[in-house]
Design a protein around this motif. Sequence first.
Motif, PDB file in Angstrom:
ATOM      1  N   ILE A 153      50.863  85.590 -49.085  1.00  0.00           N
ATOM      2  CA  ILE A 153      51.771  85.792 -48.324  1.00  0.00           C
ATOM      3  C   ILE A 153      52.386  84.370 -48.194  1.00  0.00           C
ATOM      4  O   ILE A 153      53.538  84.098 -48.155  1.00  0.00           O
ATOM      5  CB  ILE A 153      51.699  86.371 -46.854  1.00  0.00           C
ATOM      6  CG1 ILE A 153      51.444  87.980 -47.163  1.00  0.00           C
ATOM      7  CG2 ILE A 153      52.726  86.157 -45.936  1.00  0.00           C
ATOM      8  CD1 ILE A 153      51.391  88.678 -46.168  1.00  0.00           C
ATOM      9  N   SER A 237      51.332  99.701 -45.556  1.00  0.00           N
ATOM     10  CA  SER A 237      52.162  98.429 -45.314  1.00  0.00           C
ATOM     11  C   SER A 237      53.197  98.476 -46.329  1.00  0.00           C
ATOM     12  O   SER A 237      54.229  98.176 -46.150  1.00  0.00           O
ATOM     13  CB  SER A 237      51.137  97.387 -45.273  1.00  0.00           C
ATOM     14  OG  SER A 237      50.113  97.504 -44.145  1.00  0.00           O
ATOM     15  N   LEU A 238      52.751  98.474 -47.620  1.00  0.00           N
ATOM     16  CA  LEU A 238      53.459  98.220 -48.791  1.00  0.00           C
ATOM     17  C   LEU A 238      54.702  99.271 -48.656  1.00  0.00           C
ATOM     18  O   LEU A 238      55.999  98.776 -49.228  1.00  0.00           O
ATOM     19  CB  LEU A 238      52.925  98.271 -50.151  1.00  0.00           C
ATOM     20  CG  LEU A 238      51.875  97.193 -50.252  1.00  0.00           C
ATOM     21  CD1 LEU A 238      51.369  97.215 -51.748  1.00  0.00           C
ATOM     22  CD2 LEU A 238      52.645  95.628 -50.216  1.00  0.00           C
ATOM     23  N   LEU A 265      56.537  91.201 -51.696  1.00  0.00           N
ATOM     24  CA  LEU A 265      55.872  92.544 -52.057  1.00  0.00           C
ATOM     25  C   LEU A 265      55.179  92.341 -53.218  1.00  0.00           C
ATOM     26  O   LEU A 265      53.993  92.821 -53.412  1.00  0.00           O
ATOM     27  CB  LEU A 265      57.194  93.548 -52.304  1.00  0.00           C
ATOM     28  CG  LEU A 265      56.575  94.898 -53.057  1.00  0.00           C
ATOM     29  CD1 LEU A 265      56.135  95.775 -51.910  1.00  0.00           C
ATOM     30  CD2 LEU A 265      58.072  95.798 -53.427  1.00  0.00           C
ATOM     31  N   GLY A 268      52.168  90.322 -52.213  1.00  0.00           N
ATOM     32  CA  GLY A 268      51.218  91.302 -51.619  1.00  0.00           C
ATOM     33  C   GLY A 268      50.557  92.391 -52.361  1.00  0.00           C
ATOM     34  O   GLY A 268      49.225  92.653 -52.177  1.00  0.00           O
ATOM     35  N   PHE A 269      51.154  92.811 -53.373  1.00  0.00           N
ATOM     36  CA  PHE A 269      50.769  93.816 -54.198  1.00  0.00           C
ATOM     37  C   PHE A 269      49.460  93.077 -54.958  1.00  0.00           C
ATOM     38  O   PHE A 269      48.308  93.630 -55.355  1.00  0.00           O
ATOM     39  CB  PHE A 269      51.633  94.361 -55.193  1.00  0.00           C
ATOM     40  CG  PHE A 269      50.986  95.473 -56.442  1.00  0.00           C
ATOM     41  CD1 PHE A 269      50.511  96.641 -55.780  1.00  0.00           C
ATOM     42  CD2 PHE A 269      50.797  94.833 -57.552  1.00  0.00           C
ATOM     43  CE1 PHE A 269      50.229  97.608 -56.757  1.00  0.00           C
ATOM     44  CE2 PHE A 269      50.522  95.718 -58.508  1.00  0.00           C
ATOM     45  CZ  PHE A 269      49.962  97.058 -58.090  1.00  0.00           C
ATOM     46  N   THR A 272      46.179  92.467 -53.254  1.00  0.00           N
ATOM     47  CA  THR A 272      45.369  93.476 -52.444  1.00  0.00           C
ATOM     48  C   THR A 272      45.162  94.479 -53.415  1.00  0.00           C
ATOM     49  O   THR A 272      44.214  95.630 -53.026  1.00  0.00           O
ATOM     50  CB  THR A 272      45.999  93.986 -51.079  1.00  0.00           C
ATOM     51  OG1 THR A 272      47.265  94.313 -51.438  1.00  0.00           O
ATOM     52  CG2 THR A 272      46.420  92.698 -50.274  1.00  0.00           C
ATOM     53  N   MET A 282      43.570  95.238 -46.934  1.00  0.00           N
ATOM     54  CA  MET A 282      44.769  95.588 -46.651  1.00  0.00           C
ATOM     55  C   MET A 282      45.297  95.024 -45.413  1.00  0.00           C
ATOM     56  O   MET A 282      46.449  95.033 -45.069  1.00  0.00           O
ATOM     57  CB  MET A 282      45.075  97.198 -46.563  1.00  0.00           C
ATOM     58  CG  MET A 282      44.312  98.072 -48.071  1.00  0.00           C
ATOM     59  SD  MET A 282      45.083  97.300 -49.379  1.00  0.00           S
ATOM     60  CE  MET A 282      43.652  97.490 -50.623  1.00  0.00           C
ATOM     61  N   ASN A 285      48.409  92.742 -45.656  1.00  0.00           N
ATOM     62  CA  ASN A 285      49.461  93.146 -45.725  1.00  0.00           C
ATOM     63  C   ASN A 285      50.165  93.530 -44.419  1.00  0.00           C
ATOM     64  O   ASN A 285      51.425  94.134 -44.431  1.00  0.00           O
ATOM     65  CB  ASN A 285      49.579  94.391 -46.810  1.00  0.00           C
ATOM     66  CG  ASN A 285      49.257  93.951 -48.167  1.00  0.00           C
ATOM     67  OD1 ASN A 285      49.953  92.663 -48.616  1.00  0.00           O
ATOM     68  ND2 ASN A 285      49.035  94.992 -49.007  1.00  0.00           N
ATOM     69  N   LEU A 288      53.706  92.275 -43.858  1.00  0.00           N
ATOM     70  CA  LEU A 288      54.591  93.034 -44.695  1.00  0.00           C
ATOM     71  C   LEU A 288      55.053  94.254 -43.682  1.00  0.00           C
ATOM     72  O   LEU A 288      56.318  94.761 -43.641  1.00  0.00           O
ATOM     73  CB  LEU A 288      54.110  93.468 -45.837  1.00  0.00           C
ATOM     74  CG  LEU A 288      54.432  92.484 -47.035  1.00  0.00           C
ATOM     75  CD1 LEU A 288      53.635  91.180 -46.536  1.00  0.00           C
ATOM     76  CD2 LEU A 288      53.988  92.954 -48.451  1.00  0.00           C
ATOM     77  N   TYR A 289      53.989  95.028 -43.166  1.00  0.00           N
ATOM     78  CA  TYR A 289      54.131  96.182 -42.271  1.00  0.00           C
ATOM     79  C   TYR A 289      54.952  95.879 -41.099  1.00  0.00           C
ATOM     80  O   TYR A 289      55.938  96.601 -40.669  1.00  0.00           O
ATOM     81  CB  TYR A 289      52.730  96.853 -41.803  1.00  0.00           C
ATOM     82  CG  TYR A 289      52.637  97.617 -40.783  1.00  0.00           C
ATOM     83  CD1 TYR A 289      52.593  98.950 -41.017  1.00  0.00           C
ATOM     84  CD2 TYR A 289      52.486  97.245 -39.436  1.00  0.00           C
ATOM     85  CE1 TYR A 289      52.623 100.155 -39.977  1.00  0.00           C
ATOM     86  CE2 TYR A 289      52.773  98.354 -38.443  1.00  0.00           C
ATOM     87  CZ  TYR A 289      52.751  99.575 -38.855  1.00  0.00           C
ATOM     88  OH  TYR A 289      52.616 100.399 -37.980  1.00  0.00           O
TER      89      TYR A 289
END
Length: 455
Positions: A153, A237-238, A265, A268-269, A272, A282, A285, A288-289
Amino acid sequence: MNYYGGDSAVFILMGKMFNAGKIPYVEFFDHKGPNLIFIEAIGLKLVNNERLSIFILQVINLFITQILIYKIAKTYLPHFISIGIVMLTLLAFSFTIQGGNSTEEWSLPYLYLCLLITIRFQNYSARKQKVCFVIIGMSAAILFWMRLNNMGIICACLIFIMIIALQNKNWKLFSNLIVWSTIGFLIVSIPIIIYFIHIGAFSEMIYASFIFNFKYIRYNIENDSFMIKDLFKRWLSLFLFMIGAILYHKRYRDYKMLILCICLLLIGFITTHIGPKYFHYMTLNLPLYSLGIIQILSLSKVRLLKQNYNIVIFVTSLLLLFGYTIYKKNLDQYIKDQDETLFIQNSLDIAENIPYNQRSLVFAYNVRPQFWLIMEELPNYKYFTTQEWHGEHDKNILKEINSLIQTHNIQWIVLPNLEFYDKSYNPEFYNILSKDYNESYRNDDLILMRRITSN
């Protein structure tokens, strides 16, 4: 509660061994970076109870995280709603915590801090921006020397600021970001490098923290599960973040926020969902959530200014958090998973069958790390737990272990009491065991083997 945790027990052991003067990565091995060892070592100094001591540090860490979540939310939403965002984030955290005391948990304050800076940096003076870039660089370095993936992040935030600078042809901003974030990174990194060079463990640290992990991510050691609850934990979260980003852009046409969301995004993807997908990964993330929910709620900004709506969302968040906590705490499977009473009793039972003056000559092979904490002993061998798991990713580890058993005076070997042993991972070890050791004692969890030959 009689619970030590899996990874948590490993990390506490590393902190204890470091505090006892053992050299990291030379006298004990794990594939996490040195900053985790330092965190555990500091945490163990707080009180004279190892689990309580780490718990206190966790509370402090989570409290700082909650303050940062609140500050990010308060940038867009009223006071009570911002507190509600904190509680909803804690609810999501409960899905991914997996025993706690993980690198992901310790990373949260730095991730949220950098996200807060990134959201607000354009409102800062040039001088304040420089300070913020130093902080971002230091945060990146702290996570770089803990677990490389955890700084994803922060990388996304840096990429976003670079894009904004290039888009506006603001070369001063671009150069300030590069220079001052690099300075921040070096402020943390140089002392670590000097320390490990000084103790003669630099190459071992680099191998464990980076090289081993590059081997590790090539293995699909946890198959993807298509159970609804597992998909929920991995994608919550995503998924919420994507919804929030799309709705927010559709409403406000904020292209800068859209660029930031795309960066977050993608990174983050990648960090994880490429390689092993443990639930505790996770946790990374969660920012992001939080941002996704903030964006969704900010769509109703006019209505949220009314006190009644604030209270409704606040109370709803509170009920969801405490309701799920009570539900989870009373689940039979959760209670069972958190109770290690039998393993504790069986570990103490094994310890009673080893002469006290020979406990330093014990080698625990593939035995849960809790064994050492329960026995109140420190391992005296580098690879002190999950040896075959480590050896699956680097066969040289198993060769080193087999050589150690043959050349050192290891009087006792403790094994898990399994109905079936898959000896294909390390057949040489089991050959040595059958030739040089006899079973001395066993219980439901463990088997104690005693050496019958001398070198």
